[in-house]
Design a protein around this motif. Structure first.
Motif, PDB file in Angstrom:
ATOM      1  N   GLU A   1      -1.688   2.772   0.373  1.00  0.00           N
ATOM      2  CA  GLU A   1      -0.620   2.858  -0.615  1.00  0.00           C
ATOM      3  C   GLU A   1       0.716   2.496   0.010  1.00  0.00           C
ATOM      4  OE1 GLU A   1      -3.062   3.351  -3.432  1.00  0.00           O
ATOM      5  OE2 GLU A   1      -0.899   3.368  -3.854  1.00  0.00           O
ATOM      6  N   LEU A   2       1.561   1.853  -0.796  1.00  0.00           N
ATOM      7  CA  LEU A   2       2.868   1.433  -0.288  1.00  0.00           C
ATOM      8  C   LEU A   2       3.697   2.620   0.189  1.00  0.00           C
ATOM      9  CD1 LEU A   2       4.640  -1.041   0.160  1.00  0.00           C
ATOM     10  CD2 LEU A   2       5.554  -0.748  -2.138  1.00  0.00           C
ATOM     11  N   THR A   3       3.677   3.720  -0.582  1.00  0.00           N
ATOM     12  CA  THR A   3       4.498   4.889  -0.232  1.00  0.00           C
ATOM     13  C   THR A   3       4.136   5.460   1.135  1.00  0.00           C
ATOM     14  OG1 THR A   3       2.945   6.180  -1.535  1.00  0.00           O
ATOM     15  CG2 THR A   3       5.078   5.691  -2.544  1.00  0.00           C
ATOM     16  N   GLU A   4       2.894   5.305   1.538  1.00  0.00           N
ATOM     17  CA  GLU A   4       2.456   5.830   2.835  1.00  0.00           C
ATOM     18  C   GLU A   4       3.117   5.117   3.997  1.00  0.00           C
ATOM     19  OE1 GLU A   4      -2.129   5.969   1.299  1.00  0.00           O
ATOM     20  OE2 GLU A   4      -1.866   6.088   3.468  1.00  0.00           O
ATOM     21  N   MET A   5       3.538   3.885   3.778  1.00  0.00           N
ATOM     22  CA  MET A   5       4.006   3.069   4.901  1.00  0.00           C
ATOM     23  C   MET A   5       5.503   2.795   4.902  1.00  0.00           C
ATOM     24  SD  MET A   5       2.139  -0.531   3.770  1.00  0.00           S
ATOM     25  CE  MET A   5       0.455   0.021   3.711  1.00  0.00           C
ATOM     26  N   ILE A   6       6.226   3.301   3.910  1.00  0.00           N
ATOM     27  CA  ILE A   6       7.681   3.066   3.897  1.00  0.00           C
ATOM     28  C   ILE A   6       8.438   4.334   4.258  1.00  0.00           C
ATOM     29  CG2 ILE A   6       9.677   2.302   2.585  1.00  0.00           C
ATOM     30  CD1 ILE A   6       8.002   0.846   0.734  1.00  0.00           C
ATOM     31  N   HIS A   7       9.451   4.168   5.118  1.00  0.00           N
ATOM     32  CA  HIS A   7      10.310   5.278   5.513  1.00  0.00           C
ATOM     33  C   HIS A   7      11.745   4.849   5.265  1.00  0.00           C
ATOM     34  CE1 HIS A   7       6.813   6.833   7.835  1.00  0.00           C
ATOM     35  NE2 HIS A   7       6.549   5.546   7.925  1.00  0.00           N
ATOM     36  N   TYR A   8      12.606   5.802   4.851  1.00  0.00           N
ATOM     37  CA  TYR A   8      13.991   5.438   4.577  1.00  0.00           C
ATOM     38  C   TYR A   8      14.936   6.019   5.609  1.00  0.00           C
ATOM     39  CZ  TYR A   8      12.235   3.511   0.252  1.00  0.00           C
ATOM     40  OH  TYR A   8      11.544   2.759  -0.652  1.00  0.00           O
ATOM     41  N   ASP A   9      15.674   5.140   6.255  1.00  0.00           N
ATOM     42  CA  ASP A   9      16.713   5.462   7.237  1.00  0.00           C
ATOM     43  C   ASP A   9      16.202   6.057   8.543  1.00  0.00           C
ATOM     44  OD1 ASP A   9      19.122   6.040   4.631  1.00  0.00           O
ATOM     45  OD2 ASP A   9      18.981   4.348   6.014  1.00  0.00           O
TER      46      ASP A   9
END
Lengths: 238, 245
Positions: free
Chosen positions: B198-206
């Protein structure tokens, strides 16, 4: 997207080295990463994760890390003959990098542990071409194509070992990850010159390697000299 | 909009492991290679060269050579627990299927072009990651271009023993490195849909979001699940398609 559409896209994509400070919609960043998500990886190991940096202080700190890297690069590059120097490292580096105004920087991270997905021989027997690096290349290439498809600019900024260590500390990235590249993304601040590539016929051999197309080591050096002439404009910021 | 078309393309692209024997028109092949050369490379070094193999006896020989190397890989892979083994290794058919592909593109890289990048890359980076990534870029684009043209392609990595034999077979100079072979042609089956985390698993913000960090055990769970889900992709059964008269 048909063949012609795809060819258009790959030709249109350019490395952008100066950005407008205008923010990029969140939705666009997600779309770009969605394209990266579908990139290829050995055994579908999917090692990549992405730290999307928008915070201006953090972006400035990333800029500082890259400036130090560029300063070292500049010193070493001066040991070459002028006509062979990489344009990006030829000028002395003062201040923030060209991409400083990019509203978002995507830090591409690769989880070493996912590399267990590939066959064991990959790890025991050395092969030419490390699949782990290639997986990260694939994702990053897709990031650039997606950005171009959205009308945005992006830059492939390679990070050396020292920059990697500092980035991991700055962003709290666990040890299991490697970083080879960061991608500033934003609206281009200028119109870049057209892409330059070697002719297709120079690089295609039919059934067997055609010795007449083989380049001697001296030929390769001439190629680089010529490359410098042709690509100098791409490295100057407009 | 161009982005929707591009997203559609990256999702539609599948690794194809069985091909029809129908030849690929030269014009299509040229178009695919033309797109590939616009791949990105550090300092625009463009290290790639392509040996495009069409001769049946050469393609057979390449597939046979790969089969030989596979025996070794198979032996080592069998030392793993069954649920973690790479699905492609257990399958005796996979390299025999490669012979059916009407064309194989051998992707070579000239390491001397790497002089184009900054010298510091070679002294202080610790490794030539960029060189491998350049070859990846061109190979990824080759696959996308093929998919855009309605062709199938497969990413076949090349190991050292195989590289030696391939250089002898195709007269590729010693200085060149061979990274990948891309068999290409018309798919003889409809592949299962692509799967990804899933995309959410691999994106981190800042900063890196530690709540998303997988433990070593979780990575193994991921692998086990991956094997279960991707088994059919490596062992494609021929699906007979209705011919329209």
């Amino acid at each position: 997207m048909d063949a012609e559409g795809f060819l258009d896209l790959v030709k249109k994509r350019r490395n952008i080295r100066k950005f407008k400070p205008d923010p990029v919609p969140d939705e666009y960043v997600e779309i770009i990463l969605e394209a990266a998500r579908w990139s290829m990886s050995g055994a579908n190991g999917q090692p990549c994760e992405y730290v999307v940096v928008k915070d201006s202080d953090t972006r400035a700190k990333i800029g500082e890390i890259l400036t130090i890297q560029r300063q070292r690069a500049h010193i070493i590059e001066q040991t070459r003959l002028p006509e062979l120097r990489h344009p990006g490292a030829s000028r002395d580096v003062k201040g923030a990098p060209g991409f400083k105004d990019a509203p978002v920087i995507i830090v591409v991270c690769g989880d070493l542990r996912s590399y267990q997905a590939t066959v064991l021989t990959t790890h025991f027997y050395p092969s030419e071409g490390d699949t782990f690096h290639m997986n990260i290349g694939n994702a990053t290439q897709n990031i650039h194509l997606a950005a171009a498809a959205l009308g945005l600019g992006a830059q492939w900024v390679s990070t050396g070992l020292l920059a990697e260590e500092k980035l991991k500390r700055l962003l709290g990235i666990p040890e299991a990850f490697r970083i080879f590249v960061i991608v500033p993304v934003g609206y281009p601040a200028y119109k870049p010159p057209k892409s330059y590539r070697r002719e297709l016929r120079e690089m295609v051999h039919h059934d067997r390697y055609e010795p007449s197309k083989g380049r001697s080591s001296a030929d390769v050096i001439e190629f680089i000299k010529d490359l410098r002439q042709r690509t100098l404009k791409s490295y100057s910021r407009y | 909009m161009q982005i929707n078309d591009f997203l559609g393309l990256v999702k539609k692209r599948r690794s194809i492991r069985r091909f029809k024997t129908d030849p690929v028109p030269d014009s299509q092949l040229q178009a695919v290679l033309d797109a590939a050369r616009f791949a990105m490379s550090g300092a625009n070094a463009q290290p790639w060269e392509f040996v495009v193999v069409k001769k049946p006896e050469l393609r057979t020989k390449i597939a046979d050579l790969l089969d030989e190397c596979k025996k070794e890989a198979n032996l080592i892979e069998m030392t793993r627990l069954p649920e973690l083994r790479h699905p492609g290794i257990g399958n005796p058919q996979s390299y025999k299927n490669m012979k059916e592909a009407p064309v194989m593109i051998v992707v070579c890289g000239d390491p001397r072009t790497f002089q184009a990048t900054m010298l510091s890359t070679h002294f202080t980076s610790g490794e030539s990651a960029t060189f491998f990534m350049n070859l990846a870029n061109v190979t990824q684009i080759l696959h996308l271009a093929a998919a855009a043209a309605g062709l199938g392609a497969q990413w076949v990595s090349v190991t050292r023993p195989f590289e030696r034999s391939l250089k002898d077979l195709l007269g590729i100079p010693d200085i060149m490195r061979i990274y990948v072979i891309v068999p290409m042609g018309y798919p003889s089956y409809k592949p299962s849909p692509s799967i990804r985390r899933e995309l959410t698993e691999m994106i981190h913000y800042d900063g890196y979001d530690l709540s998303k960090f997988r433990s070593d055990e979780k990575i193994l769970d991921f692998l086990r699940e991956l094997r279960r889900k991707t088994h059919t992709a490596y062992n494609a059964k021929m699906i007979k398609t209705k011919r329209t008269s």
